[in-house]
Design an enzyme around this catalytic site. Structure first.
Site, mmCIF file in Angstrom:
data_model
loop_
_atom_site.group_PDB
_atom_site.id
_atom_site.type_symbol
_atom_site.label_atom_id
_atom_site.label_comp_id
_atom_site.label_asym_id
_atom_site.label_seq_id
_atom_site.Cartn_x
_atom_site.Cartn_y
_atom_site.Cartn_z
ATOM 1 N N SER A 133 4.666 2.489 7.908
ATOM 2 C CA SER A 133 4.334 1.324 7.087
ATOM 3 C C SER A 133 5.529 0.881 6.258
ATOM 4 C CB SER A 133 3.161 1.653 6.160
ATOM 5 O OG SER A 133 1.975 1.832 6.887
ATOM 6 N N HIS B 168 0.817 -1.218 0.000
ATOM 7 C CA HIS B 168 0.000 0.000 0.000
ATOM 8 C C HIS B 168 0.855 1.274 0.000
ATOM 9 C CE1 HIS B 168 0.385 -0.222 4.530
ATOM 10 N NE2 HIS B 168 0.487 1.085 4.365
ATOM 11 N N ASP C 282 0.114 -7.706 1.379
ATOM 12 C CA ASP C 282 0.538 -6.295 1.479
ATOM 13 C C ASP C 282 2.059 -6.171 1.494
ATOM 14 O OD1 ASP C 282 0.159 -3.569 1.545
ATOM 15 O OD2 ASP C 282 -0.050 -3.464 3.727
#
Length: 515
Positions: free
Chosen positions: A253, A149, A179
């Site tokens: 992230s 993402h 992911d």
């Protein structure tokens, strides 16, 4: 026997006193950090030298952080200094397409024209946007891993090293299901790479360090502990998240989660937060998943997953008791895809899968993940419990397509039965007839005993059984008449059980009380 005088012993007491004072200061700072977070920093930092007793111990090059005598970490500095260069900032540039808001129909024409000319209804051009995330180097040749993402829809990707060097990055491949994305940069010299740890050795309560770029603040370090293992956060069946309480925020992230040896146990991926900021509940993708995905993306550019062709369920304690099992480990086969790998390998509805390739199965999620990681064409060995008997089955694993899922229900085939009615377990029951099929709009391949009434005070009602449901099997044996069901219940009574396993079309297995 010592001849030292009290004056000669005093220096040793002073060392202990200084050590305890250092502990008290450290404890105050840890406890007070929340209360004084908004206070301005002191004008002049004060250095506190380490106690002599600690300085006298040499620090091995790759050892864990220095420890006090009670085992609590004293400083993460040596660890951070060693692993920090492996953490990078990932900057992506993407094109944001304009959104055309609808102009309200009831606006007067002059206002509508004004809205179209100057408001959101006017013509807008696509615009560029820049976003930042984190990543870490997994190979000195320039292989870097981050979250999918982070780089999704990116036009260009740039990687910035901890020392300020920047490189354009090429996308090697992505796996949206976990992911994970893999990037490659071409550097002028070998890059510092991380080492992976075995996440299966991680325990709840272990110390961890998260490194990343929260809110664009590069190379930020936070520390905490492992709060839980095996978390299912609804992000798909292929990831078993590690929950940590080290602060993770926007921009973290893709960053690594390190253990105290400086090895990666996971990748910071998401948080649970009502406010958007860290509340101490973060989730990391386990290192074992990362390594498996990296290997496939590097070799093929995509991830291929294994497929059995079964619908499976986890075993509840009630279901295990109804089968006479002592524990609820394993996964029960609710249905089979006709002609699928499991059906060809000899699996039957109601089999309880206990082991795959010699390793025990915990539940349906564990089985799904482990089958998914098997390559298509591989031969896998399963141990199943079938009606109390242990059997070994061999299956040639198929390749999962996007439309395939092991949890996609199928309906078993079976012969019809003459019509009759009866009651059991708080249910009104009837054999399927053409008129009942038409009345309840049932497909022709659904066979069993139809539920015509449900006692609202029954265990069956509590478990969600409704009028129109079809009972396919009881105690792992097909049923075609209410009498079949009563016979299975009598057998369970005779075996001293107070529940029986019922398979309901479209709902899978349920353990229903019979006493």
């Amino acid at each position: 026997m010592s001849n030292a005088s009290p004056q000669q012993k005093k220096p040793r007491q002073d060392v202990r006193g200084r050590l305890m004072a250092g502990i008290s200061v450290a404890a105050f700072l840890v406890i007070g950090i929340g209360a004084f977070a908004a206070a301005p920093p002191p004008a002049k930092p004060v250095a506190h030298p380490a106690p002599q007793a600690q300085m006298s111990r040499p620090m091995p090059p790759a050892a864990a952080p220095r420890m006090l005598e009670n085992g609590a970490p004293f400083s993460f500095a040596d660890l951070v200094e060693r692993v920090g260069p492996s953490v990078v900032t990932v900057t992506v540039e993407e094109v944001i397409q304009p959104t055309q808001d609808m102009v309200p129909d009831n606006l007067p024409e002059p206002f509508k024209n004004f809205f179209n000319q100057f408001g959101n209804g006017g013509q807008q051009r696509p615009r560029k946007a820049v976003a930042m995330g984190s990543g870490f180097i997994v190979d000195k040749s320039g292989l870097i891993v981050t979250n999918n993402h982070v780089i999704d829809k990116a036009k260009t990707i740039t990687v910035k090293m901890a020392d300020g060097r920047e490189y354009p990055a090429r996308l090697v491949g992505t796996d949206p299901a976990t992911d994970i994305a893999v990037l490659k940069v071409k550097a002028d010299r070998p890059l510092p790479a991380v080492e992976f740890a075995d996440d299966r050795q991680v325990r709840v309560g272990d110390w961890v360090i998260a490194v990343g770029n929260p809110f664009g603040l590069s190379n930020t370090v936070t520390a905490g502990i492992v709060s839980s293992l095996g978390r299912d956060v609804g992000n798909g069946p292929y990831t078993d998240f590690i929950q940590i309480d080290a602060s993770i925020n926007r921009g973290n992230s893709g960053g690594p989660t390190f253990d105290l040896r400086g090895k990666v146990i996971g990748m910071n991926s998401m948080i649970f937060s009502p406010s958007g900021g860290s509340v101490g509940i973060g989730f990391a993708i386990p290192s074992s998943t990362i390594r498996e995905v990296i290997a496939q993306l590097e070799a093929h550019g995509h991830v291929s997953r294994g497929w059995m062709g079964v619908e499976i369920q986890s075993m509840s304690p009630e279901m295990a008791a109804s089968l006479g099992r002592k524990d609820n480990k394993g996964a029960i086969v609710a249905n089979l895809v006709p002609g699928g790998p499991a059906a060809k390998g000899g699996f039957l509805q109601g089999d309880v899968v206990l082991a795959l390739n010699g390793r025990p199965i915990d539940d349906s999620k564990d089985l799904t993940r482990r089958v998914a990681m098997l390559p298509a064409g591989a031969t896998a060995t399963f141990v199943v419990d079938r009606n109390g008997q242990s059997k070994t089955l061999t299956v040639k694993i198929g390749e999962r397509k996007d439309q395939q899922a092991d949890n996609a229900p199928t309906h078993p085939q079976g012969p019809g039965a003459p019509g009759n009615t009866g009651e059991a377990m708080g249910l009104g029951l009837a054999s399927l007839t053409p008129s009942l099929r038409q009345q309840y709009n049932l497909e022709g391949n659904v066979n069993g005993v139809i539920v015509t009434r449900v006692d609202p005070d029954s265990d069956a009602a509590d478990k969600g059984i409704q009028e129109g449901d079809v009972v396919v099997s009881v105690a792992n044996r097909p049923v075609h008449t209410p009498q079949d069901i009563k016979s299975r219940i009598a057998d369970a009574h005779a075996a001293g059980r107070n529940a029986v396993l019922v398979n309901v079309a479209g709902k899978g297995f349920l353990a229903l009380k019979i006493t």
